[in-house]
Every structure is written in structure tokens, then in C-alpha cells.
Design a protein around this motif. Structure first.
Motif, PDB file in Angstrom:
ATOM      1  N   SER A 235       0.823  -1.209   0.000  1.00 20.26           N
ATOM      2  CA  SER A 235       0.000   0.000   0.000  1.00 20.26           C
ATOM      3  C   SER A 235       0.850   1.248   0.000  1.00 20.26           C
ATOM      4  O   SER A 235       0.520   2.242  -0.648  1.00 20.26           O
ATOM      5  N   SER A 236       1.939   1.173   0.744  1.00 21.32           N
ATOM      6  CA  SER A 236       2.764   2.379   0.820  1.00 21.32           C
ATOM      7  C   SER A 236       3.336   2.705  -0.553  1.00 21.32           C
ATOM      8  O   SER A 236       3.461   3.879  -0.929  1.00 21.32           O
ATOM      9  N   ARG A 237       3.631   1.673  -1.309  1.00 15.68           N
ATOM     10  CA  ARG A 237       4.164   1.914  -2.649  1.00 15.68           C
ATOM     11  C   ARG A 237       3.077   2.505  -3.544  1.00 15.68           C
ATOM     12  O   ARG A 237       3.336   3.416  -4.344  1.00 15.68           O
ATOM     13  N   VAL A 238       1.881   1.993  -3.416  1.00 16.89           N
ATOM     14  CA  VAL A 238       0.788   2.547  -4.202  1.00 16.89           C
ATOM     15  C   VAL A 238       0.596   4.017  -3.860  1.00 16.89           C
ATOM     16  O   VAL A 238       0.434   4.865  -4.742  1.00 16.89           O
ATOM     17  N   LEU A 239       0.657   4.290  -2.584  1.00 15.47           N
ATOM     18  CA  LEU A 239       0.463   5.684  -2.177  1.00 15.47           C
ATOM     19  C   LEU A 239       1.606   6.551  -2.669  1.00 15.47           C
ATOM     20  O   LEU A 239       1.400   7.688  -3.124  1.00 15.47           O
ATOM     21  N   GLN A 240       2.780   6.010  -2.601  1.00 11.79           N
ATOM     22  CA  GLN A 240       3.933   6.773  -3.073  1.00 11.79           C
ATOM     23  C   GLN A 240       3.802   7.052  -4.573  1.00 11.79           C
ATOM     24  O   GLN A 240       4.025   8.174  -5.035  1.00 11.79           O
ATOM     25  N   GLU A 241       3.410   6.042  -5.299  1.00 10.75           N
ATOM     26  CA  GLU A 241       3.259   6.234  -6.739  1.00 10.75           C
ATOM     27  C   GLU A 241       2.114   7.181  -7.040  1.00 10.75           C
ATOM     28  O   GLU A 241       2.160   7.940  -8.012  1.00 10.75           O
ATOM     29  N   THR A 242       1.105   7.123  -6.213  1.00 12.66           N
ATOM     30  CA  THR A 242       0.013   8.077  -6.400  1.00 12.66           C
ATOM     31  C   THR A 242       0.501   9.500  -6.213  1.00 12.66           C
ATOM     32  O   THR A 242       0.164  10.402  -6.996  1.00 12.66           O
ATOM     33  N   CYS A 243       1.296   9.679  -5.193  1.00 11.20           N
ATOM     34  CA  CYS A 243       1.842  11.023  -4.963  1.00 11.20           C
ATOM     35  C   CYS A 243       2.687  11.449  -6.162  1.00 11.20           C
ATOM     36  O   CYS A 243       2.550  12.585  -6.664  1.00 11.20           O
ATOM     37  N   ASN A 244       3.532  10.551  -6.623  1.00 13.61           N
ATOM     38  CA  ASN A 244       4.371  10.906  -7.766  1.00 13.61           C
ATOM     39  C   ASN A 244       3.513  11.201  -8.999  1.00 13.61           C
ATOM     40  O   ASN A 244       3.789  12.151  -9.752  1.00 13.61           O
ATOM     41  N   TYR A 245       2.500  10.385  -9.152  1.00 11.51           N
ATOM     42  CA  TYR A 245       1.657  10.570 -10.329  1.00 11.51           C
ATOM     43  C   TYR A 245       0.907  11.887 -10.253  1.00 11.51           C
ATOM     44  O   TYR A 245       0.754  12.595 -11.250  1.00 11.51           O
ATOM     45  N   ILE A 246       0.453  12.203  -9.068  1.00 10.62           N
ATOM     46  CA  ILE A 246      -0.255  13.475  -8.929  1.00 10.62           C
ATOM     47  C   ILE A 246       0.698  14.633  -9.196  1.00 10.62           C
ATOM     48  O   ILE A 246       0.339  15.623  -9.846  1.00 10.62           O
ATOM     49  N   ARG A 247       1.911  14.490  -8.724  1.00 11.97           N
ATOM     50  CA  ARG A 247       2.884  15.550  -9.006  1.00 11.97           C
ATOM     51  C   ARG A 247       3.141  15.671 -10.503  1.00 11.97           C
ATOM     52  O   ARG A 247       3.216  16.788 -11.044  1.00 11.97           O
ATOM     53  N   SER A 248       3.275  14.540 -11.137  1.00  8.33           N
ATOM     54  CA  SER A 248       3.535  14.606 -12.575  1.00  8.33           C
ATOM     55  C   SER A 248       2.327  15.186 -13.314  1.00  8.33           C
ATOM     56  O   SER A 248       2.487  15.939 -14.279  1.00  8.33           O
ATOM     57  N   LEU A 249       1.146  14.867 -12.828  1.00  7.81           N
ATOM     58  CA  LEU A 249      -0.050  15.435 -13.454  1.00  7.81           C
ATOM     59  C   LEU A 249      -0.108  16.939 -13.229  1.00  7.81           C
ATOM     60  O   LEU A 249      -0.494  17.697 -14.130  1.00  7.81           O
ATOM     61  N   HIS A 250       0.273  17.343 -12.068  1.00 11.53           N
ATOM     62  CA  HIS A 250       0.332  18.790 -11.813  1.00 11.53           C
ATOM     63  C   HIS A 250       1.312  19.449 -12.756  1.00 11.53           C
ATOM     64  O   HIS A 250       1.038  20.516 -13.331  1.00 11.53           O
ATOM     65  N   GLN A 251       2.431  18.800 -12.906  1.00  9.82           N
ATOM     66  CA  GLN A 251       3.439  19.350 -13.802  1.00  9.82           C
ATOM     67  C   GLN A 251       2.885  19.416 -15.232  1.00  9.82           C
ATOM     68  O   GLN A 251       3.061  20.427 -15.945  1.00  9.82           O
ATOM     69  N   GLU A 252       2.203  18.400 -15.612  1.00  9.46           N
ATOM     70  CA  GLU A 252       1.648  18.360 -16.963  1.00  9.46           C
ATOM     71  C   GLU A 252       0.602  19.455 -17.147  1.00  9.46           C
ATOM     72  O   GLU A 252       0.546  20.123 -18.181  1.00  9.46           O
TER      73      GLU A 252
END
Lengths: 92, 505
Positions: A45-62
Motif C-alpha cells: 500500500s505504501s508503494r501505491v500511495l507513493q506512486e500516487t503522490c508521484n503521479y499526482i505531481r507529474s499530473l500537476h506538472q503536466e
């Protein structure tokens, strides 16, 4: 003695939310792009959450990049200011 | 029950409960006659011996200890002392440690027989009453000098007895420390005495020689009760168990009181065994080797006692083996539990940390519990994905400036119409102004461009070509013309195109 009982009670009440949370985490995992979690087996779960955070950051960047591009396009276009305002309100 | 000396002694019961095993029942001919004699004497103390011990323990604060034990009975941290019968049975099944259970029995015995033999009359003692009386009397009044004198002056059997009886409570100590620490409910401290036992056992094993094992066996067998294998270990009744606990507590208490004089280590009278776990365990672990070294040094010139000390070392070794094995088991179990707890806590910490990071990334998220936080995150993620799709679509769409008015008009119309439709959509929660765009993005993926937009801007292009950055120039004039042509009347055209969009969305 009572510590174990309270422990089990606590874990019993938290197990429900654990199930809920794991369910939500799997939902979250479905939303993540495949490239980030390329494994069908169980991902912690922690990895999923971490990837979610990264993905959200990348989406923000996009989103930032795209809005910048859009604003450039809007600035260079010769449309009327009202339409530009509409598009801005639509996309920003 | 035991050599016809059937006084209904509590010790016999105690041995029954704590697993003096039967396989060694026919005892080998005792080569060390004084030991057997005195041991037999110790196993038949009158009932008032126990009363005395009980009173002693109640006075000495061990009643508290006992109470804690009872409280811990249903907990995980039951002192592994209570598991000894099981452990003994296992060891019997192992078949390589046959003499261990008698040793354990001796360890239990030591609580009572600790101060049994006055140095001179140990061999010839038959009457148990003086034993019990001296048991309590010696404990508080022993001074360092007296103990040393008794140790060094006693020749032959007397000295040997003294040493063995001195030594075994020391080995017994870890068990007492373990019990006390278990009741003190400090998991970390409870592992410390266990490991100290292991270390001590290791050092003892290096030094030990199986020289006097026969004698030890002979010494140990007489107190053994009738066959135990015939009667499988029953769940011990409550009263003997408590008695056994009292006995162990008594052993630890007496050791705690006797240690400082003999070792001159603790400055003042030590606290009761039940209260200070750290003190007892540290004294025990520290004393193990030093004590034996001291004894070796002091007895190197006395050959008779040298062999006796060898015997005692061997005894210690065996006892330490028993304790080490069970201690290793219990410590292994507790260690795995500890590791599990630790990893679980670490995992939760990681998840909570990621949760906080996620919460910072989600705007307007003041949810506290994790579940709603995650729901919020899911919705926000969907919204973000839609937004990015929309924006990339917009950039692709708006690259040709000629079609901007038509697209803008169409989108505006979509915006107006689809916002009502997209009202309940979750995306509107975060970006209300994006609701129409998101809905349009949803609809736009599944339908052709002609349906999406009133005027066919890219007649030959598949729907996804909207996202390709520059559309091919040739269709542009026509598309622009139709777009401009359609702009004056967006409502009707948009209505024509909106029906399927609404249907699909």
C-alpha cells in the motif's frame, strides 16, 4: 491480560478500515498508469500511495505545462478577448 | 512415594507437577552416598516448611510477585517457567538430553534445599526439621565472612554441598528474573535475562567436563518421585502450581539475599526478587562467570573440592542447558513477535507518511480519516487525468487559430449544456468550471468528431486525431469555412451534435 483483549478489539475495529483502505488503495492503483506499477501481484500500500503522490505531481506538472502552452496559444491567437476569457475559464 | 518416607511432602507433589521424568526411574547405584542421603532428607520436609516459606515470601514482598504471575496467566507473556513440563517432555523425546529433567527437578529443589546443609553435618543429616528451620534462619543472617568461611572451611562433602547449593540458585535466577520481568511487562527487559542465560550457558559448556555426571545423577535421582511416564503430565492443579511459584520465588529471594555477601557485589541488601528485574538479571548475568572463576581460584589448591566444583560446574551446565533451550524458544517466539510488531509499525508509519504527502497534494482536503482521504485522492486523481486530457485536447485543438471560434463556441455551448448534466459528476467537486470540459472529454473519446462538434472540422480524421498537435493543413480552409459559417448559429448546430453526446455521456 486486558492488554491483549484491548489490542484485539482495536485491531478488530481497525481491520475493517484496513479492508476499506486496501480496497481504496486498489482502486487508486487502478488509476495509476501501468508504467508505474508494472506488476499484477500485490503491491504494498505504501508503494501505491507513493506512486500516487508521484503521479499526482507529474499530473500537476503536466497541467502546468499545458496551461502554459495554452496561454501562449491564446496570447498568439487573434481571437477576441471574450472568447479567450471563455477558453481560459474553461481550461485553467 | 519416595523411599517409604511418605510424609505427604509438598516437595514430592512439586516434583510431580514440574516434571521429574520417569525414564531414569531406576536410579544407578549412587556412588556419592552423602548426596543421596541429604537429598533424600530434603525431599521430605514437613508441611510446616512450606508454611514457613509462604510466610517468608509474604513478608518479603514475593506475594506481589505471585499476584502478578496470576495476572499474567492469560497473557502471552506467561513466564516460560510454567512451560517447563512441556519442554522437558520435548527434551525427552529428543533423547539426547535425558538427564536434563532431573536437573531441572534439582533446580526446583534448590529453592528448598538451598541452605539445607550446614557445612559439617550435611552428609549425616537425616532429620528434615533442622533443614527447614535453618533454611529460613540462615538467609537473613549470613554475612560475607560467614559465607566465605563456610565455603572454604567445609571439606569434602560438606563443602561440596555448599557449593552446589550455592550455585544452583544462581542458575535458577534467570527463571526468577524472567518471571519477575514478565510480570513487569517490559518486553525488552525480559529478553535481557534470557540472553544472559544463553551467554552463560555457552561459557559453561566450554568449561564443563562430564566427569561427575554419574554422581550427579545419583545425587539427583533419590528425590525423584514415582514414575512420571506412566502418568502423562496432567495440567497442574492450581495449588501445586502456586506452591511451585512460591518456591521459585523463594529461591530467587534467598539468592538475592545471599548473593551480595558471597560476591560482595551489591552494596546493600538487594531488593526483593519480585520488584527489581533489572537488578536481579544484571547480577545474575554478571555473576555467572565471575562466581565460577572466583571459586576456581579459591579452590585450585583443594583437590577434593576441585572435583566437587567440577561437578557443580557440570550441574550448572546442564541446568543452563535446560534454561537455555527453553529460553531460546521463548526468546525466539518473542523475538519474532517483536520483529513482526516492529515491521508492522514501520509499515503503518510508511503508509501514514505517504498519506500525509498525499493530503498535501490534494487541494481542499481536510479529511482526517484515511478512507475518506483515499476517496478524495481517487476523485482528485480522476479529475486531474481528465483535466490533463482536456488541456492536451485543447492545445491540439487550438493549434490552428482559424477554427478557434467554432471550437470555442461549441465548447461554450457544451459548457452551458453539459454543466447541468455534469453537475453530479465527481469531477465537478474539485473543478466546477471544468465539469463541462471533463464531461465533454469523456464524451469526446467515444464518438466521432462530427458528432462532437457541430461542424466536421476533420472529416476524414479519426476522433483521436484531435489530440495530435498539428492537423494536416489541406482540410483547413473547408473546415474553417464551415466553422465560420456555423458560428452565427451555434445553438442549433450544437443541439444537433449534443444529443448523442448527452446520450453517451
Amino acid at each position: 491480560m486486558s492488554s491483549r483483549r484491548s489490542r484485539s478489539r482495536q485491531s478488530g475495529s481497525s481491520r475493517i478500515t484496513d479492508e476499506q483502505i486496501s480496497d481504496l488503495v486498489s482502486k487508486l492503483q487502478d488509476l495509476l498508469p501501468e508504467a508505474r506499477l508494472r506488476s499484477n501481484d500485490r503491491v504494498p500500500s505504501s508503494r501505491v500511495l507513493q506512486e500516487t503522490c508521484n503521479y499526482i505531481r507529474s499530473l500537476h506538472q503536466e497541467v502546468d505545462d499545458l496551461s502554459e502552452r495554452l496561454s501562449e496559444l491564446l496570447a498568439t491567437s487573434d481571437m477576441s478577448s471574450a472568447q479567450a476569457a471563455i477558453i481560459r475559464s474553461l481550461l485553467m | 512415594m519416595l523411599r517409604g518416607n511418605d510424609t505427604g511432602s509438598d516437595l514430592a507433589e512439586l516434583l510431580w507437577d514440574n516434571g521429574a521424568p520417569a525414564p531414569l526411574r531406576p536410579p544407578p547405584p549412587p556412588p556419592f552416598q552423602p548426596f543421596t542421603c541429604s537429598a533424600a532428607a530434603t525431599t521430605s520436609p514437613p508441611a510446616h516448611d512450606y508454611l514457613f516459606i509462604k510466610n517468608l515470601m509474604r513478608g518479603g514482598g514475593a506475594a506481589n510477585h505471585h499476584h502478578h504471575d496470576d495476572d499474567d496467566d492469560d497473557d502471552d507473556d506467561v513466564p516460560w517457567l510454567h512451560y517447563h513440563p512441556v519442554v522437558d517432555d520435548d527434551d525427552d523425546a529428543d533423547a539426547d538430553t535425558a538427564p536434563l529433567p532431573p536437573d531441572y527437578c534439582a533446580a526446583l529443589l534448590s529453592g528448598l534445599s538451598d541452605h539445607l546443609p550446614p557445612p559439617a553435618a550435611a552428609a549425616s543429616r537425616v532429620d528434615p526439621d533442622p533443614c527447614s528451620s535453618s533454611h529460613g534462619a540462615v538467609v537473613p543472617s549470613t554475612s560475607a565472612a560467614a559465607a566465605k568461611q563456610a565455603r572454604t572451611s567445609g571439606g569434602g562433602g560438606g563443602g561440596v554441598m555448599n557449593f552446589t547449593f550455592f550455585s544452583r540458585p544462581l542458575q535458577q535466577r534467570p527463571s526468577g528474573g524472567e518471571t519477575a520481568s514478565a510480570s513487569a511487562s517490559a518486553a525488552a527487559t525480559s529478553t535481557v535475562p534470557v540472553e544472559s542465560t544463553v551467554v552463560q550457558a555457552a561459557t559453561n559448556r566450554l568449561r564443563s567436563t562430564p566427569l561427575f555426571s554419574d554422581q550427579r545423577m545419583a545425587w539427583l535421582h533419590p528425590p525423584k518421585p514415582s514414575p512420571r511416564a506412566a502418568a502423562p503430565p496432567p495440567p497442574p492443579p492450581l495449588a501445586p502450581t502456586t506452591r511451585h511459584r512460591l518456591d521459585t520465588a523463594a529461591a530467587t529471594a534467598t539468592v538475592a539475599q545471599r548473593l551480595p555477601p558471597s560476591e560482595a557485589r551489591a552494596p546493600d541488601a538487594p531488593p526483593p526478587a519480585a520488584t527489581a528485574t533489572a537488578t536481579t538479571s544484571s547480577v545474575c548475568s554478571g555473576n555467572g562467570d565471575r562466581r565460577q572463576l572466583n571459586w576456581r581460584d579459591s579452590h585450585n589448591n583443594q583437590s577434593a573440592e576441585w572435583s566437587a566444583s567440577q561437578d557443580e560446574l557440570d550441574l550448572d551446565d546442564e541446568l543452563a542447558g535446560v534454561h537455555r533451550r527453553s529460553a531460546a524458544r521463548s526468546s525466539k517466539r518473542s523475538r519474532t513477535a517483536e520483529v513482526h510488531n516492529l515491521s508492522e509499525r514501520r509499515r503503518r508509519d510508511r503508509i501514514n507518511e505517504k498519506m500525509r504527502a498525499l493530503q498535501e497534494l490534494i487541494p481542499n482536503c481536510n479529511k482526517i480519516d484515511k478512507a475518506s482521504m483515499l476517496e478524495e485522492a481517487i476523485e482528485y486523481l480522476k479529475t486531474l487525468q481528465l483535466q490533463v486530457q482536456m488541456m492536451s485536447m485543447g492545445t491540439g485543438m487550438f493549434v490552428p487559430p482559424m477554427m478557434l471560434p467554432a471550437a470555442a463556441a461549441a465548447m461554450q455551448h457544451h459548457h452551458m449544456q453539459m454543466q447541468q448534466m455534469a453537475g453530479p459528476m465527481a469531477a465537478a467537486a474539485h473543478f466546477p468550471h471544468l465539469g463541462a470540459a471533463a464531461a465533454m472529454g469523456l464524451a469526446g473519446f467515444g464518438m466521432p468528431a462530427a458528432a462532437q462538434f457541430p461542424c466536421p472540422m476533420f472529416p476524414a480524421a479519426p476522433p483521436m486525431s484531435m489530440f495530435a498537435p498539428p492537423p494536416p493543413p489541406p482540410p483547413f480552409p473547408h473546415a474553417a469555412a464551415t466553422a465560420v459559417e456555423q458560428t452565427p448559429s451555434p445553438p442549433g448546430a450544437a443541439d444537433a451534435g449534443n444529443a448523442p453526446a448527452v446520450k453517451q455521456a
